[in-house]
Design a protein around this motif. Structure first.
Motif, PDB file in Angstrom:
ATOM      1  N   GLU A   1       0.823  -1.206   0.000  1.00 18.34           N
ATOM      2  CA  GLU A   1       0.000   0.000   0.000  1.00 18.34           C
ATOM      3  C   GLU A   1       0.862   1.263   0.000  1.00 18.34           C
ATOM      4  OE1 GLU A   1      -2.713   0.481   3.282  1.00 18.34           O
ATOM      5  OE2 GLU A   1      -3.368   2.434   2.558  1.00 18.34           O
ATOM      6  N   PHE A   2       1.918   1.221   0.802  1.00 20.53           N
ATOM      7  CA  PHE A   2       2.724   2.428   0.969  1.00 20.53           C
ATOM      8  C   PHE A   2       4.143   2.231   0.466  1.00 20.53           C
ATOM      9  CE2 PHE A   2      -0.413   2.899   4.510  1.00 20.53           C
ATOM     10  CZ  PHE A   2      -1.022   4.050   4.040  1.00 20.53           C
ATOM     11  N   ALA A   3       4.700   3.299  -0.094  1.00 16.58           N
ATOM     12  CA  ALA A   3       6.128   3.306  -0.376  1.00 16.58           C
ATOM     13  C   ALA A   3       6.858   3.187   0.957  1.00 16.58           C
ATOM     14  CB  ALA A   3       6.510   4.602  -1.078  1.00 16.58           C
TER      15      ALA A   3
ATOM     16  N   SER B   1       9.879   3.896   1.904  1.00 12.63           N
ATOM     17  CA  SER B   1      11.039   4.733   2.210  1.00 12.63           C
ATOM     18  C   SER B   1      10.644   6.099   2.745  1.00 12.63           C
ATOM     19  CB  SER B   1      11.877   4.901   0.948  1.00 12.63           C
ATOM     20  OG  SER B   1      11.056   5.340  -0.106  1.00 12.63           O
ATOM     21  N   THR B   2      11.597   6.736   3.395  1.00 15.01           N
ATOM     22  CA  THR B   2      11.466   8.138   3.777  1.00 15.01           C
ATOM     23  C   THR B   2      12.736   8.842   3.352  1.00 15.01           C
ATOM     24  OG1 THR B   2      12.401   7.695   5.934  1.00 15.01           O
ATOM     25  CG2 THR B   2      10.009   7.641   5.770  1.00 15.01           C
ATOM     26  N   SER B   3      12.650  10.162   3.240  1.00 13.36           N
ATOM     27  CA  SER B   3      13.825  10.897   2.759  1.00 13.36           C
ATOM     28  C   SER B   3      14.766  11.214   3.914  1.00 13.36           C
ATOM     29  CB  SER B   3      13.381  12.195   2.100  1.00 13.36           C
ATOM     30  OG  SER B   3      12.992  13.128   3.079  1.00 13.36           O
TER      31      SER B   3
ATOM     32  N   LEU C   1      10.120  16.946  -6.525  1.00 12.16           N
ATOM     33  CA  LEU C   1       9.983  17.854  -5.379  1.00 12.16           C
ATOM     34  C   LEU C   1       9.232  17.144  -4.253  1.00 12.16           C
ATOM     35  CD1 LEU C   1       9.153  21.407  -6.870  1.00 12.16           C
ATOM     36  CD2 LEU C   1      11.375  20.344  -6.443  1.00 12.16           C
ATOM     37  N   ARG C   2       9.227  17.784  -3.084  1.00 10.68           N
ATOM     38  CA  ARG C   2       8.472  17.260  -1.941  1.00 10.68           C
ATOM     39  C   ARG C   2       7.566  18.389  -1.439  1.00 10.68           C
ATOM     40  NH1 ARG C   2      10.829  12.409  -0.735  1.00 10.68           N
ATOM     41  NH2 ARG C   2       9.667  12.228   1.211  1.00 10.68           N
TER      42      ARG C   2
ATOM     43  N   PRO D   1       7.031   7.204  -5.922  1.00 11.33           N
ATOM     44  CA  PRO D   1       5.977   7.609  -4.995  1.00 11.33           C
ATOM     45  C   PRO D   1       5.552   9.052  -5.292  1.00 11.33           C
ATOM     46  CG  PRO D   1       8.091   7.887  -3.926  1.00 11.33           C
ATOM     47  CD  PRO D   1       8.379   7.426  -5.358  1.00 11.33           C
TER      48      PRO D   1
ATOM     49  N   GLY E   1      -3.293   4.078   0.167  1.00 13.73           N
ATOM     50  CA  GLY E   1      -2.132   4.841  -0.283  1.00 13.73           C
ATOM     51  C   GLY E   1      -2.011   6.214   0.351  1.00 13.73           C
ATOM     52  N   LEU E   2      -3.025   6.614   1.106  1.00 13.72           N
ATOM     53  CA  LEU E   2      -3.004   7.930   1.756  1.00 13.72           C
ATOM     54  C   LEU E   2      -2.836   7.747   3.253  1.00 13.72           C
ATOM     55  CD1 LEU E   2      -3.552  11.043   1.234  1.00 13.72           C
ATOM     56  CD2 LEU E   2      -5.931  10.544   1.831  1.00 13.72           C
ATOM     57  N   LYS E   3      -1.982   8.568   3.869  1.00 16.66           N
ATOM     58  CA  LYS E   3      -1.865   8.570   5.333  1.00 16.66           C
ATOM     59  C   LYS E   3      -2.580   9.798   5.884  1.00 16.66           C
ATOM     60  CE  LYS E   3       2.493   5.992   5.385  1.00 16.66           C
ATOM     61  NZ  LYS E   3       3.885   5.906   5.899  1.00 16.66           N
TER      62      LYS E   3
ATOM     63  N   ILE F   1       6.606  15.205   6.156  1.00 19.79           N
ATOM     64  CA  ILE F   1       7.364  15.795   5.045  1.00 19.79           C
ATOM     65  C   ILE F   1       8.433  14.809   4.553  1.00 19.79           C
ATOM     66  CG2 ILE F   1       8.934  17.681   4.417  1.00 19.79           C
ATOM     67  CD1 ILE F   1       7.323  19.444   6.433  1.00 19.79           C
ATOM     68  N   ARG F   2       8.964  14.012   5.465  1.00 15.62           N
ATOM     69  CA  ARG F   2       9.991  13.037   5.055  1.00 15.62           C
ATOM     70  C   ARG F   2       9.401  11.744   4.504  1.00 15.62           C
ATOM     71  NH1 ARG F   2      14.730  13.705   9.688  1.00 15.62           N
ATOM     72  NH2 ARG F   2      14.571  15.987   9.808  1.00 15.62           N
ATOM     73  N   ASP F   3       8.102  11.567   4.683  1.00 19.83           N
ATOM     74  CA  ASP F   3       7.455  10.336   4.217  1.00 19.83           C
ATOM     75  C   ASP F   3       7.306  10.370   2.700  1.00 19.83           C
ATOM     76  OD1 ASP F   3       5.430   8.183   5.911  1.00 19.83           O
ATOM     77  OD2 ASP F   3       5.245   8.292   3.727  1.00 19.83           O
ATOM     78  N   ASP F   4       7.529   9.257   2.058  1.00 19.67           N
ATOM     79  CA  ASP F   4       7.425   9.202   0.597  1.00 19.67           C
ATOM     80  C   ASP F   4       5.988   9.101   0.099  1.00 19.67           C
ATOM     81  OD1 ASP F   4       9.954   9.643  -0.234  1.00 19.67           O
ATOM     82  OD2 ASP F   4      10.483   7.543  -0.578  1.00 19.67           O
ATOM     83  N   ASN F   5       5.041   8.965   1.013  1.00 19.34           N
ATOM     84  CA  ASN F   5       3.647   8.796   0.611  1.00 19.34           C
ATOM     85  C   ASN F   5       2.867  10.095   0.806  1.00 19.34           C
ATOM     86  OD1 ASN F   5       3.518   5.687   0.274  1.00 19.34           O
ATOM     87  ND2 ASN F   5       4.623   6.034   2.191  1.00 19.34           N
TER      88      ASN F   5
END
Lengths: 334, 330
Positions: free
Chosen positions: A328-330, A332-334, B76-77, B111, B143-145, B163-167
């Motif tokens: 469902e979710f990617a 990774s995090t940045s 971009l983020r 993502p 797919g949404l948090k 902000i750091r999450d890829d989703n």
């Protein structure tokens, strides 16, 4: 005009003639692709629905010819031409149409939602206007990244009545984003003639927001290409969003179930007389001295290519839930 | 003693720090840059990070959200602000049909890391279309948090995590919390939180109350009153509404055997129903009682006495708990 016996073979062509023949070949690939999709749909191999680009090939091929690897493309649910124009592998695209594991999106997307990041295709959008907002956002990223990239949004004339159109053209204009809006005016929004549901002149809408706007013959790949080259160059140079209205026509119904009985009598025949492939053939002969034999050779090669592609797609494996491993979710995090 | 941190300052500081940390982060929305936000949550960011990173937009939620999506899939983020959560229906196509599906539909090619900040919630006399808690509209979007902090420290740590999450993350800021001041490090000073983790903010043996955002404070206040009656509430701050931290609630219910899910929003089809269902499926044997306290299935009224009665506040919680289990607690 060169006589056939004096005309060079394809391998001997160079410059504008060679390039023109390549534009013809790419349009033909789109045409044969769509014909394959139609045939495979009738065999039950393509599922759901599908919207074909037959008759409109000069649009995507003319525009995408002036793009490079920095650029991004957003297409529509009538998007196979946009995908192929952006450089998506026809095999991977047809595999996707057939829902196979080897499809460009692993069979998860289907006809209306193709994404191929490796070729700059940020998406194909199943709801009108999605391509406009996606390209606007892509242009925002490209502007911030500062490498001269340009985003292109393809959409139909029906989308000019949509909220995304008005909001995003204004948004792009005030931010001077490097985006080219390509309105493919095929005269019908689904089953309804555009003039029945559209007030005023479509080209006047972007002009009111200050966008340089050009209306071109969308059946002539060279005319489309020339307008796109100028628009893309201006966008690259920081002149902000650009607008092209490409006048075209779809030779098939809106979707697979549409017999297109709403056409005016004689209209289809009139437009077919200006089939972009026919126009290109004539231009190749008259302006570039490319013989009919040489073009026939391209036809034969593309026909042979599609025999192979169709056979390979039909033999490709379906994805299985076990192998799919959907998350469902990617993670990774940045 | 750590310095006090105001909730709106926590939002601002999280944005400030993430803009400084990662040059792919951009922040835009209506009146967020030069004016600093209508809730005064984002002052100074424009001056600190410049027009290319922080900018004002037209009043165009379709364009703001769609552009955030397009920018996100091109590297971009983006963090955007949709001023009131009631305006989220205008942003829904970009969030639901584009951003939330991109990871799956693309076969994990890329993502779509967007953060949609939005002020939500009632109690401010804003009327029916500036007071909603539209969690349930987004709850069943794979797919949404969805994140909704209750304290300044959590607001900062969870916004940084978002902000750091890829989703794509819907980050809901309860408008009645913006002026809340609490210790900056009241939860151990964690700098970046983990999305999807609930936290027990009060221990008690008799009843678990699971909730989020402003309602956490209502539950804590109700717990003090009920403690005088000999009823001890355990309050679980869910912090994230999608994915729900069901194990944390199950762990609490295993101790208390009773669950009240408190939702500031209409009862029918709300997120509380989903949590009750999940706990029931996984821990039915632990449950002696389970129920929901939410609003009536009506729009939020404007008039103060009507709005106060409409919301499940401290008095409503106390009354509901006494009525439900007062006699059954030894």
């Amino acid at each position: 005009m060169a006589r056939a016996s004096e005309a060079p073979a394809a391998s001997e062509l160079s410059g504008p003639a060679q390039h023109g023949l390549e534009l013809y070949r790419r349009m033909l690939v789109v045409r044969r692709f769509e014909e394959a999709v139609q045939a495979l749909f009738q065999r039950g191999e393509v599922h759901g629905t599908t919207h074909l680009y037959i008759g409109e090939e000069a649009g995507a091929i003319g525009v995408c010819d002036v793009l490079d690897e920095r650029d991004k493309v957003a297409g529509t649910y009538r998007g196979h031409g946009h995908s192929l124009g952006a450089g998506v592998d026809p095999q991977a695209l047809l595999d996707e149409m057939l829902g196979r594991e080897t499809g460009v999106c692993g069979g998860r997307a289907g006809s209306m939602n193709v994404i191929d990041q490796a070729h700059g295709l940020i998406g194909s959008f199943g709801i009108i206007g999605g391509s406009i907002s996606a390209a606007t956002g892509a242009a925002l990223a490209l502007q911030r990244q500062g490498r001269g990239g340009v985003a292109v949004a393809f959409f139909g004339e029906g989308t000019t009545n949509h909220g995304y159109f008005h909001e995003c053209l204004n948004f792009a204009a005030v931010l001077r984003l490097p985006v080219v809006f390509v309105c493919e005016n095929n005269r019908y929004g689904e089953f309804t003639p555009f003039e029945d549901v559209t007030a005023g002149d479509i080209a006047a809408r972007p002009q009111a927001l200050g966008l340089p706007t050009e209306t071109v013959d969308g059946m002539d790949v060279w005319a489309v290409r020339e307008a796109a080259a100028a628009a893309v160059a201006r966008a690259r140079d920081g002149e902000g969003p650009q607008f092209i209205q490409s006048m075209t026509y779809r030779f098939v119904g809106h979707s697979r179930s549409d017999p297109a009985k709403y056409r005016k009598p004689g209209e289809l025949e009139e437009w077919k007389a200006r089939d972009p492939l026919k126009v290109a053939r004539e231009r190749l002969a008259e302006a570039f001295g490319v013989s009919g034999d040489v073009v026939d050779g391209v036809d034969a090669a593309v026909a042979e290519q599609f025999e192979r592609i169709v056979a390979q797609s039909l033999a490709a494996p379906y994805p299985t839930p076990e192998r799919d491993g959907a998350r469902e979710f990617a993670p990774s995090t940045s | 003693m750590a310095d006090k941190l105001e909730f709106r300052r926590a939002i601002r500081d999280a944005l400030d720090e993430e803009l400084a940390r990662d040059d792919r982060v951009v922040f835009f929305g209506e009146d967020v840059a030069k004016p600093g936000g209508v809730f005064a949550a984002t002052p100074g960011l424009y001056d600190a990070h410049g027009e290319a990173r922080v900018f004002d937009t037209p009043i165009s939620e379709l364009a703001i959200t769609g552009a955030a999506f397009g920018a996100a899939v091109c590297g971009l983020r983006p963090v955007i602000e949709i001023m009131f959560a009631d305006f989220l229906p205008l942003a829904m196509d970009g969030m639901v049909n584009q951003a939330a599906k991109y990871w799956y539909l693309s076969n994990e090619q890329a993502p779509a890391p967007i953060v949609v900040r939005s002020a939500f919630g009632a109690g401010g006399r804003f009327g029916a279309i500036h007071s909603q808690s539209p969690v349930a509209w987004f709850q069943n979007v794979p797919g949404l948090k969805i994140v909704a902090p209750s304290t300044p420290a959590d607001a900062k740590a969870l916004l940084k995590a978002a902000i750091r999450d890829d989703n794509p993350v819907l980050f809901l800021e309860h408008k009645r919390l913006y002026s809340l001041k609490r210790d900056a490090g009241e939860h151990g000073g964690e700098e970046v939180a983990t999305i999807g983790e609930a936290r027990v903010v009060r221990s008690g043996a008799d009843l678990t109350v699971a909730t989020v955002a402003a309602s956490v404070h209502h539950a804590l206040a109700a717990a003090e009153t009920l403690a005088a009656d000999g009823i001890e509430l355990e309050v679980v701050d869910l912090r994230t509404l999608r994915p729900l931290d069901v194990p944390a609630v199950v762990a609490s219910v295993t101790k208390t055997n009773r669950l009240l899910v408190l939702e500031e929003g209409p009862l029918t089809g709300g997120w509380a129903g989903e949590l009750v269902a999940r706990v029931g499926e996984e821990a039915l044997g632990e449950l002696d009682d389970v129920w929901r306290l939410a609003t009536d299935d009506l729009p939020t009224p404007y008039s103060p006495p009507l709005e106060d009665d409409f919301l499940p506040g401290v008095e409503a919680i106390v009354a509901a708990v006494r009525a439900r289990l007062g006699a059954r607690v030894a």
